[in-house]
Design a protein around this motif. Structure first.
Motif, PDB file in Angstrom:
ATOM      1  N   TRP A  71     -11.192   3.518  -8.307  1.00 12.48           N
ATOM      2  CA  TRP A  71     -10.917   4.309  -7.107  1.00 12.48           C
ATOM      3  C   TRP A  71      -9.600   5.072  -7.257  1.00 12.48           C
ATOM      4  CZ3 TRP A  71     -13.250   4.979  -2.172  1.00 12.48           C
ATOM      5  CH2 TRP A  71     -14.467   4.330  -2.002  1.00 12.48           C
ATOM      6  N   VAL A  72      -8.601   4.402  -7.819  1.00 10.99           N
ATOM      7  CA  VAL A  72      -7.296   5.045  -7.977  1.00 10.99           C
ATOM      8  C   VAL A  72      -7.380   6.218  -8.944  1.00 10.99           C
ATOM      9  CG1 VAL A  72      -4.974   4.714  -8.935  1.00 10.99           C
ATOM     10  CG2 VAL A  72      -5.907   3.058  -7.313  1.00 10.99           C
ATOM     11  N   THR A  73      -8.040   6.030 -10.085  1.00  9.98           N
ATOM     12  CA  THR A  73      -8.143   7.129 -11.048  1.00  9.98           C
ATOM     13  C   THR A  73      -9.122   8.204 -10.582  1.00  9.98           C
ATOM     14  OG1 THR A  73      -9.814   5.892 -12.333  1.00  9.98           O
ATOM     15  CG2 THR A  73      -7.506   5.705 -13.026  1.00  9.98           C
ATOM     16  N   ASN A  74      -9.905   7.917  -9.543  1.00  9.71           N
ATOM     17  CA  ASN A  74     -10.723   8.962  -8.931  1.00  9.71           C
ATOM     18  C   ASN A  74      -9.857   9.892  -8.091  1.00  9.71           C
ATOM     19  OD1 ASN A  74     -12.617  10.066  -6.635  1.00  9.71           O
ATOM     20  ND2 ASN A  74     -13.999   9.312  -8.237  1.00  9.71           N
ATOM     21  N   TRP A  75      -8.809   9.342  -7.495  1.00 15.69           N
ATOM     22  CA  TRP A  75      -7.894  10.153  -6.693  1.00 15.69           C
ATOM     23  C   TRP A  75      -6.789  10.771  -7.550  1.00 15.69           C
ATOM     24  CZ3 TRP A  75      -7.519   5.380  -3.078  1.00 15.69           C
ATOM     25  CH2 TRP A  75      -8.603   5.371  -2.189  1.00 15.69           C
ATOM     26  N   THR A 124      -1.398  -0.888  -6.295  1.00 17.42           N
ATOM     27  CA  THR A 124      -1.442  -0.330  -4.948  1.00 17.42           C
ATOM     28  C   THR A 124      -0.082   0.212  -4.524  1.00 17.42           C
ATOM     29  OG1 THR A 124      -3.152  -1.973  -4.429  1.00 17.42           O
ATOM     30  CG2 THR A 124      -2.158  -0.802  -2.583  1.00 17.42           C
ATOM     31  N   VAL A 125       0.967  -0.496  -4.852  1.00 15.52           N
ATOM     32  CA  VAL A 125       2.322  -0.021  -4.538  1.00 15.52           C
ATOM     33  C   VAL A 125       2.611   1.282  -5.288  1.00 15.52           C
ATOM     34  CG1 VAL A 125       4.786  -0.526  -4.815  1.00 15.52           C
ATOM     35  CG2 VAL A 125       3.236  -2.294  -3.953  1.00 15.52           C
ATOM     36  N   PHE A 126       2.173   1.372  -6.533  1.00 13.80           N
ATOM     37  CA  PHE A 126       2.363   2.600  -7.299  1.00 13.80           C
ATOM     38  C   PHE A 126       1.707   3.786  -6.589  1.00 13.80           C
ATOM     39  CE2 PHE A 126       0.578   5.697 -10.247  1.00 13.80           C
ATOM     40  CZ  PHE A 126       1.694   6.078 -10.979  1.00 13.80           C
ATOM     41  N   VAL A 127       0.519   3.594  -6.056  1.00 14.61           N
ATOM     42  CA  VAL A 127      -0.179   4.693  -5.388  1.00 14.61           C
ATOM     43  C   VAL A 127       0.509   5.030  -4.059  1.00 14.61           C
ATOM     44  CG1 VAL A 127      -2.405   5.543  -4.555  1.00 14.61           C
ATOM     45  CG2 VAL A 127      -2.333   3.972  -6.484  1.00 14.61           C
ATOM     46  N   ILE A 128       1.009   4.028  -3.354  1.00 12.47           N
ATOM     47  CA  ILE A 128       1.759   4.288  -2.120  1.00 12.47           C
ATOM     48  C   ILE A 128       2.956   5.190  -2.401  1.00 12.47           C
ATOM     49  CG2 ILE A 128       3.195   3.238  -0.326  1.00 12.47           C
ATOM     50  CD1 ILE A 128       1.387   0.748  -0.511  1.00 12.47           C
ATOM     51  N   VAL A 129       3.718   4.836  -3.424  1.00 13.27           N
ATOM     52  CA  VAL A 129       4.891   5.638  -3.799  1.00 13.27           C
ATOM     53  C   VAL A 129       4.466   7.042  -4.195  1.00 13.27           C
ATOM     54  CG1 VAL A 129       6.780   5.849  -5.463  1.00 13.27           C
ATOM     55  CG2 VAL A 129       6.230   3.601  -4.471  1.00 13.27           C
ATOM     56  N   SER A 130       3.365   7.146  -4.925  1.00 12.80           N
ATOM     57  CA  SER A 130       2.884   8.461  -5.361  1.00 12.80           C
ATOM     58  C   SER A 130       2.499   9.329  -4.177  1.00 12.80           C
ATOM     59  CB  SER A 130       1.674   8.289  -6.292  1.00 12.80           C
ATOM     60  OG  SER A 130       2.022   7.560  -7.447  1.00 12.80           O
ATOM     61  N   PHE A 131       1.807   8.752  -3.189  1.00 13.22           N
ATOM     62  CA  PHE A 131       1.451   9.520  -1.997  1.00 13.22           C
ATOM     63  C   PHE A 131       2.712   9.997  -1.266  1.00 13.22           C
ATOM     64  CE2 PHE A 131      -3.004   7.773  -1.884  1.00 13.22           C
ATOM     65  CZ  PHE A 131      -3.646   8.996  -1.761  1.00 13.22           C
ATOM     66  N   ARG A 133       5.617  10.595  -2.598  1.00 14.03           N
ATOM     67  CA  ARG A 133       6.297  11.614  -3.406  1.00 14.03           C
ATOM     68  C   ARG A 133       5.652  12.985  -3.266  1.00 14.03           C
ATOM     69  NH1 ARG A 133       7.918   9.981  -9.380  1.00 14.03           N
ATOM     70  NH2 ARG A 133       9.141  11.879  -9.054  1.00 14.03           N
ATOM     71  N   VAL A 134       4.371  13.020  -2.992  1.00 10.30           N
ATOM     72  CA  VAL A 134       3.709  14.314  -2.822  1.00 10.30           C
ATOM     73  C   VAL A 134       3.621  14.709  -1.355  1.00 10.30           C
ATOM     74  CG1 VAL A 134       2.376  14.018  -4.929  1.00 10.30           C
ATOM     75  CG2 VAL A 134       1.372  13.295  -2.757  1.00 10.30           C
ATOM     76  N   GLY A 135       4.291  13.955  -0.494  1.00 10.26           N
ATOM     77  CA  GLY A 135       4.349  14.321   0.917  1.00 10.26           C
ATOM     78  C   GLY A 135       3.077  14.061   1.689  1.00 10.26           C
ATOM     79  N   ASP A 136       2.434  12.917   1.430  1.00  4.76           N
ATOM     80  CA  ASP A 136       1.195  12.566   2.132  1.00  4.76           C
ATOM     81  C   ASP A 136       1.368  11.196   2.792  1.00  4.76           C
ATOM     82  OD1 ASP A 136      -1.331  12.038   3.044  1.00  4.76           O
ATOM     83  OD2 ASP A 136      -2.367  12.444   1.160  1.00  4.76           O
ATOM     84  N   PRO A 137       2.020  11.144   3.953  1.00  7.83           N
ATOM     85  CA  PRO A 137       2.263   9.850   4.612  1.00  7.83           C
ATOM     86  C   PRO A 137       0.985   9.156   5.047  1.00  7.83           C
ATOM     87  CG  PRO A 137       2.866  11.667   6.053  1.00  7.83           C
ATOM     88  CD  PRO A 137       2.590  12.262   4.718  1.00  7.83           C
ATOM     89  N   GLU A 138      -0.053   9.913   5.409  1.00  4.73           N
ATOM     90  CA  GLU A 138      -1.313   9.291   5.822  1.00  4.73           C
ATOM     91  C   GLU A 138      -1.959   8.567   4.649  1.00  4.73           C
ATOM     92  OE1 GLU A 138      -4.146   7.952   8.309  1.00  4.73           O
ATOM     93  OE2 GLU A 138      -2.351   9.075   8.872  1.00  4.73           O
ATOM     94  N   GLY A 139      -1.938   9.185   3.459  1.00  8.67           N
ATOM     95  CA  GLY A 139      -2.462   8.526   2.266  1.00  8.67           C
ATOM     96  C   GLY A 139      -1.675   7.269   1.938  1.00  8.67           C
ATOM     97  N   ALA A 140      -0.340   7.348   2.084  1.00 13.02           N
ATOM     98  CA  ALA A 140       0.493   6.177   1.829  1.00 13.02           C
ATOM     99  C   ALA A 140       0.181   5.054   2.806  1.00 13.02           C
ATOM    100  CB  ALA A 140       1.971   6.569   1.916  1.00 13.02           C
ATOM    101  N   LEU A 141      -0.074   5.412   4.076  1.00  8.64           N
ATOM    102  CA  LEU A 141      -0.394   4.400   5.083  1.00  8.64           C
ATOM    103  C   LEU A 141      -1.727   3.725   4.765  1.00  8.64           C
ATOM    104  CD1 LEU A 141       0.265   3.018   7.768  1.00  8.64           C
ATOM    105  CD2 LEU A 141      -0.902   4.912   8.930  1.00  8.64           C
ATOM    106  N   ASN A 142      -2.698   4.500   4.309  1.00  8.79           N
ATOM    107  CA  ASN A 142      -3.996   3.928   3.947  1.00  8.79           C
ATOM    108  C   ASN A 142      -3.855   2.897   2.829  1.00  8.79           C
ATOM    109  OD1 ASN A 142      -5.295   5.541   5.825  1.00  8.79           O
ATOM    110  ND2 ASN A 142      -5.828   7.135   4.338  1.00  8.79           N
TER     111      ASN A 142
END
Length: 411
Positions: A71-75, A124-131, A133-142
């Motif tokens: 799922w992560v590498t799909n995003w 999961t933490v890595f993806v939160i930080v990545s979201f 960094r690209v300015g997507d707080p909703e993605g980080a919250l998910n």
């Protein structure tokens, strides 16, 4: 100031042609080839009801790590340095996880638990930080919701490893149950509620291809197990027939999944407006049945190769028949979830396998080799029926059964 990484670099483009599986993803899968082999050997060496349950529980945990990473590498874009290094670090921890499997219900239980938690929470933490960094707080919250569920299950993994014994199995089953339940409720968390289903949209072609690749990986592991055992045994007519039976069974399993299901699933999810719902049911949950069936086949092939002409025992009969039945069930549900009707051939096949298991004690002189060929005959008949007797047109995606299944999946 920290450089603001553009979304186009850190995350996959959603444009046409962006669904390609990256080489680093295939490289990442190597660890799981080893893990599946370890799991097959574990079940073979702990061939009791509890041992099989332990092996299947660990298989579900390994699958859960793999599918979440998919799922992560799909995003995210695995060709970008940070994502690539994330996958490499997961490979390293995954190697630790895999090496602990033979003694995961013994001295290396804590090693297995900590490696599993580190992979799930760390990614999961890595993806939160990545979201962020690209300015997507909703993605980080998910992703934060997902992390909370993993953190909630972590004490069960650790407590089970520390306490050991019967409590370990119960606590690890509870931990896995929590994690399996989480997507069904969309990671609902008090105050911040559930993840909107719209945020689960995926590149359908990539998800379908990755799932198919894991099936190939599992089937390849079956060939490795049988080939290794055959190379160590004395060559006799019976051992050659047992090897041939294992090879034919692998081909039949491949045909059941890839002749129609895999490609139809690729088109079905790619054309859907609710790819996240389909990916959750079809490729996250239902594929566990398929992978479980393939692993049990490897175990059954090992038992048959070791003693092809011995009198058939209940354990061998149960493994050989249950492996094919589980794989048929997985295919039936998988194909139904991507718009196929309820396939009569699969239902009849499962009924025939059930009857075979109930009737084998009354068959005089039956051997492990004989029951393997009988099971292969049942599966071969299903393949022939699907291809020539009751074929379903793969190009017809507008038939009534397909529409009903699509409505059920997407709502």
């Amino acid at each position: 100031m920290t450089e603001h990484i553009p979304v186009a670099r850190l995350f996959r483009s959603r444009a046409a042609g962006s669904e390609k599986v990256a080489f680093i993803e295939l490289f990442f899968d190597l660890v799981f080839v080893f893990a599946v082999t370890q799991l097959s050997h574990y079940v073979i060496e702990h061939l009791t009801l509890i041992g099989v349950f332990e092996g299947l529980l660990m298989l579900m945990a390994v699958w859960w790590v793999w599918i979440y990473t998919t799922w992560v590498t799909n995003w995210m874009n695995p060709e970008v340095g940070p994502v690539r290094w994330m996958l490499i670090m997961l490979m390293l921890v995954g190697l630790v996880l895999s090496t602990s499997i033979p003694d995961a219900f013994g001295d290396r239980s804590l090693q297995f638990a900590l490696a599993y938690i580190l992979m799930q929470v760390g990614r999961t933490v890595f993806v939160i930080v990545s979201f962020r960094r690209v300015g997507d707080p909703e993605g980080a919250l998910n992703l934060a919701r997902i992390a909370i569920w993993f953190i909630y299950s972590a004490p069960f993994w650790i407590a089970g490893a520390i306490l050991g014994g019967d409590l370990q199995l119960a606590l690890w089953a509870a931990a896995l149950g929590i994690e399996l339940f989480a997507p069904a409720v969309r990671y609902w968390v008090p105050l911040i509620r559930a993840t909107p289903i719209e945020s689960w949209q995926v590149l359908g072609g990539h998800m379908a291809e990755r799932a198919g690749l894991f099936i190939i990986l599992a089937l390849g592991e079956s060939i490795i197990v049988t080939g290794t055992l055959f190379s160590r045994n004395e060559i006799t007519p019976s051992s050659v027939l047992a090897l041939l039976a294992a090879f034919v069974g692998t081909i039949l399993f491949w045909l059941l999944y890839f002749s129609h299901g895999a490609e139809h699933g690729h088109r079905f999810i790619s054309s859907s407006q609710q790819t996240g719902r389909i990916a959750r049911l079809t490729y996250t949950y239902l594929h566990m049945l398929l992978v479980g069936g393939v692993v049990l086949v490897a175990v059954g092939d090992d038992l048959v190769l070791a003693h092809p002409d011995d009198p058939l025992d209940t354990t061998t009969a149960a493994i050989v028949v249950a492996a094919a039945a589980l794989y048929l069930l997985g295919n039936l549900l998988f194909k139904r979830s991507i718009g196929r009707p309820w396939l009569r051939s699969h239902l009849m096949g499962m009924a025939a396998l059930t009857a075979l298991f109930l009737a084998w004690p009354a068959i005089p002189g039956i051997t492990p080799l004989a029951i393997t060929w009988i099971v292969n005959g049942v599966v071969a008949l299903i393949v022939v029926i699907d291809e020539y007797v009751w074929p379903v047109n793969d190009d017809d995606d507008d038939d009534e059964p397909a529409q009903e299944a699509a409505h059920a999946v997407e709502n």
